[in-house]
Design a protein around this motif. Sequence first.
Motif, PDB file in Angstrom:
ATOM      1  N   ARG A   1      26.079  73.883  53.383  1.00 17.06           N
ATOM      2  CA  ARG A   1      26.493  75.265  53.131  1.00 17.06           C
ATOM      3  C   ARG A   1      26.323  75.634  51.660  1.00 17.06           C
ATOM      4  O   ARG A   1      25.855  76.732  51.339  1.00 17.06           O
ATOM      5  CB  ARG A   1      27.954  75.423  53.558  1.00 17.06           C
ATOM      6  N   ARG A   2      26.669  74.728  50.758  1.00 22.55           N
ATOM      7  CA  ARG A   2      26.500  74.993  49.320  1.00 22.55           C
ATOM      8  C   ARG A   2      25.037  75.140  48.946  1.00 22.55           C
ATOM      9  O   ARG A   2      24.674  75.983  48.116  1.00 22.55           O
ATOM     10  CB  ARG A   2      27.144  73.870  48.495  1.00 22.55           C
ATOM     11  N   ARG A   3      24.169  74.314  49.553  1.00 21.82           N
ATOM     12  CA  ARG A   3      22.729  74.426  49.288  1.00 21.82           C
ATOM     13  C   ARG A   3      22.203  75.782  49.741  1.00 21.82           C
ATOM     14  O   ARG A   3      21.423  76.422  49.039  1.00 21.82           O
ATOM     15  CB  ARG A   3      21.952  73.311  49.999  1.00 21.82           C
ATOM     16  N   LEU A   4      22.636  76.229  50.920  1.00 21.46           N
ATOM     17  CA  LEU A   4      22.216  77.544  51.409  1.00 21.46           C
ATOM     18  C   LEU A   4      22.722  78.657  50.500  1.00 21.46           C
ATOM     19  O   LEU A   4      21.997  79.603  50.183  1.00 21.46           O
ATOM     20  CB  LEU A   4      22.740  77.772  52.830  1.00 21.46           C
ATOM     21  N   ARG A   5      23.966  78.557  50.081  1.00 18.45           N
ATOM     22  CA  ARG A   5      24.559  79.578  49.211  1.00 18.45           C
ATOM     23  C   ARG A   5      23.802  79.672  47.880  1.00 18.45           C
ATOM     24  O   ARG A   5      23.500  80.767  47.403  1.00 18.45           O
ATOM     25  CB  ARG A   5      26.029  79.253  48.971  1.00 18.45           C
ATOM     26  N   GLU A   6      23.471  78.525  47.296  1.00 20.07           N
ATOM     27  CA  GLU A   6      22.750  78.528  46.021  1.00 20.07           C
ATOM     28  C   GLU A   6      21.325  79.041  46.196  1.00 20.07           C
ATOM     29  O   GLU A   6      20.827  79.797  45.365  1.00 20.07           O
ATOM     30  CB  GLU A   6      22.737  77.118  45.424  1.00 20.07           C
ATOM     31  N   ALA A   7      20.661  78.658  47.263  1.00 20.29           N
ATOM     32  CA  ALA A   7      19.304  79.154  47.515  1.00 20.29           C
ATOM     33  C   ALA A   7      19.321  80.669  47.684  1.00 20.29           C
ATOM     34  O   ALA A   7      18.471  81.376  47.125  1.00 20.29           O
ATOM     35  CB  ALA A   7      18.721  78.488  48.765  1.00 20.29           C
ATOM     36  N   LEU A   8      20.295  81.189  48.410  1.00 18.18           N
ATOM     37  CA  LEU A   8      20.393  82.634  48.592  1.00 18.18           C
ATOM     38  C   LEU A   8      20.689  83.332  47.275  1.00 18.18           C
ATOM     39  O   LEU A   8      20.133  84.391  46.982  1.00 18.18           O
ATOM     40  CB  LEU A   8      21.466  82.978  49.628  1.00 18.18           C
TER      41      LEU A   8
ATOM     42  N   SER B   1      13.183  73.534  46.463  1.00 21.07           N
ATOM     43  CA  SER B   1      12.188  74.590  46.243  1.00 21.07           C
ATOM     44  C   SER B   1      11.581  75.039  47.573  1.00 21.07           C
ATOM     45  O   SER B   1      11.320  76.240  47.769  1.00 21.07           O
ATOM     46  CB  SER B   1      11.094  74.130  45.281  1.00 21.07           C
ATOM     47  N   GLU B   2      11.383  74.114  48.489  1.00 21.28           N
ATOM     48  CA  GLU B   2      10.880  74.471  49.822  1.00 21.28           C
ATOM     49  C   GLU B   2      11.934  75.247  50.606  1.00 21.28           C
ATOM     50  O   GLU B   2      11.593  76.165  51.357  1.00 21.28           O
ATOM     51  CB  GLU B   2      10.466  73.218  50.584  1.00 21.28           C
ATOM     52  N   LEU B   3      13.197  74.888  50.421  1.00 17.07           N
ATOM     53  CA  LEU B   3      14.281  75.607  51.079  1.00 17.07           C
ATOM     54  C   LEU B   3      14.321  77.067  50.621  1.00 17.07           C
ATOM     55  O   LEU B   3      14.485  77.981  51.427  1.00 17.07           O
ATOM     56  CB  LEU B   3      15.627  74.923  50.796  1.00 17.07           C
ATOM     57  N   LYS B   4      14.132  77.282  49.323  1.00 19.47           N
ATOM     58  CA  LYS B   4      14.091  78.648  48.799  1.00 19.47           C
ATOM     59  C   LYS B   4      12.927  79.432  49.391  1.00 19.47           C
ATOM     60  O   LYS B   4      13.081  80.589  49.781  1.00 19.47           O
ATOM     61  CB  LYS B   4      13.968  78.639  47.272  1.00 19.47           C
ATOM     62  N   GLU B   5      11.766  78.809  49.477  1.00 23.29           N
ATOM     63  CA  GLU B   5      10.598  79.484  50.056  1.00 23.29           C
ATOM     64  C   GLU B   5      10.821  79.783  51.542  1.00 23.29           C
ATOM     65  O   GLU B   5      10.435  80.847  52.021  1.00 23.29           O
ATOM     66  CB  GLU B   5       9.337  78.641  49.860  1.00 23.29           C
ATOM     67  N   ASP B   6      11.446  78.849  52.254  1.00 21.80           N
ATOM     68  CA  ASP B   6      11.772  79.078  53.663  1.00 21.80           C
ATOM     69  C   ASP B   6      12.700  80.276  53.809  1.00 21.80           C
ATOM     70  O   ASP B   6      12.535  81.105  54.704  1.00 21.80           O
ATOM     71  CB  ASP B   6      12.443  77.847  54.278  1.00 21.80           C
ATOM     72  N   LEU B   7      13.674  80.366  52.923  1.00 19.64           N
ATOM     73  CA  LEU B   7      14.622  81.472  52.961  1.00 19.64           C
ATOM     74  C   LEU B   7      13.929  82.801  52.663  1.00 19.64           C
ATOM     75  O   LEU B   7      14.168  83.799  53.343  1.00 19.64           O
ATOM     76  CB  LEU B   7      15.764  81.217  51.986  1.00 19.64           C
ATOM     77  N   LYS B   8      13.047  82.816  51.670  1.00 20.76           N
ATOM     78  CA  LYS B   8      12.294  84.037  51.359  1.00 20.76           C
ATOM     79  C   LYS B   8      11.478  84.488  52.567  1.00 20.76           C
ATOM     80  O   LYS B   8      11.460  85.665  52.918  1.00 20.76           O
ATOM     81  CB  LYS B   8      11.349  83.800  50.177  1.00 20.76           C
ATOM     82  N   ARG B   9      10.814  83.538  53.189  1.00 20.27           N
ATOM     83  CA  ARG B   9       9.980  83.840  54.362  1.00 20.27           C
ATOM     84  C   ARG B   9      10.834  84.369  55.513  1.00 20.27           C
ATOM     85  O   ARG B   9      10.473  85.347  56.174  1.00 20.27           O
ATOM     86  CB  ARG B   9       9.250  82.567  54.786  1.00 20.27           C
ATOM     87  N   ALA B  10      11.983  83.761  55.728  1.00 22.65           N
ATOM     88  CA  ALA B  10      12.877  84.185  56.811  1.00 22.65           C
ATOM     89  C   ALA B  10      13.421  85.589  56.558  1.00 22.65           C
ATOM     90  O   ALA B  10      13.523  86.408  57.475  1.00 22.65           O
ATOM     91  CB  ALA B  10      14.016  83.192  56.975  1.00 22.65           C
ATOM     92  N   LEU B  11      13.768  85.885  55.309  1.00 24.91           N
ATOM     93  CA  LEU B  11      14.264  87.220  54.972  1.00 24.91           C
ATOM     94  C   LEU B  11      13.183  88.275  55.181  1.00 24.91           C
ATOM     95  O   LEU B  11      13.448  89.362  55.711  1.00 24.91           O
ATOM     96  CB  LEU B  11      14.782  87.251  53.539  1.00 24.91           C
ATOM     97  N   ARG B  12      11.953  87.962  54.754  1.00 24.65           N
ATOM     98  CA  ARG B  12      10.853  88.912  54.963  1.00 24.65           C
ATOM     99  C   ARG B  12      10.633  89.175  56.447  1.00 24.65           C
ATOM    100  O   ARG B  12      10.410  90.293  56.877  1.00 24.65           O
ATOM    101  CB  ARG B  12       9.564  88.377  54.341  1.00 24.65           C
ATOM    102  N   LYS B  13      10.710  88.105  57.237  1.00 28.39           N
ATOM    103  CA  LYS B  13      10.507  88.230  58.671  1.00 28.39           C
ATOM    104  C   LYS B  13      11.604  89.090  59.317  1.00 28.39           C
ATOM    105  O   LYS B  13      11.341  89.889  60.192  1.00 28.39           O
ATOM    106  CB  LYS B  13      10.475  86.845  59.310  1.00 28.39           C
ATOM    107  N   CYS B  14      12.846  88.925  58.846  1.00 22.80           N
ATOM    108  CA  CYS B  14      13.960  89.735  59.357  1.00 22.80           C
ATOM    109  C   CYS B  14      13.747  91.211  59.038  1.00 22.80           C
ATOM    110  O   CYS B  14      14.070  92.075  59.847  1.00 22.80           O
ATOM    111  CB  CYS B  14      15.276  89.294  58.740  1.00 22.80           C
TER     112      CYS B  14
END
Length: 85
Positions: free
Chosen positions: A34-41, A69-82
């Motif tokens: 959860r902390r990793r997700l929060r920081e990436a966001l 760094s891959e987690l951040k890119e995954d999050l960016k991609r997921a947000l764009r897709k949403c």
Amino acid sequence: MVVQLLPDDSSAEARVGFTVTKKVGNSVIRNRTRRRLREALRLVAKEEGLPTGDFVLIGRDKTRLRDFSELKEDLKRALRKCLEK
């Protein structure tokens, strides 16, 4: 990681919720995920901004092992897709 978005133009800012199920591991592992997700966001929002709406980020087992760094890119991609939908 799964990202869900409910667009809401009436809200002044984005609201975010994080969830990680017990399937991922014990409470220490879930909290770390959860902390990793929060920081990436936080970093993605700082770089690109977030649209208004209600977000839910669901951490999966591989989220905790993913390179940050891959987690951040995954999050960016997921947000764009949403936002495309």
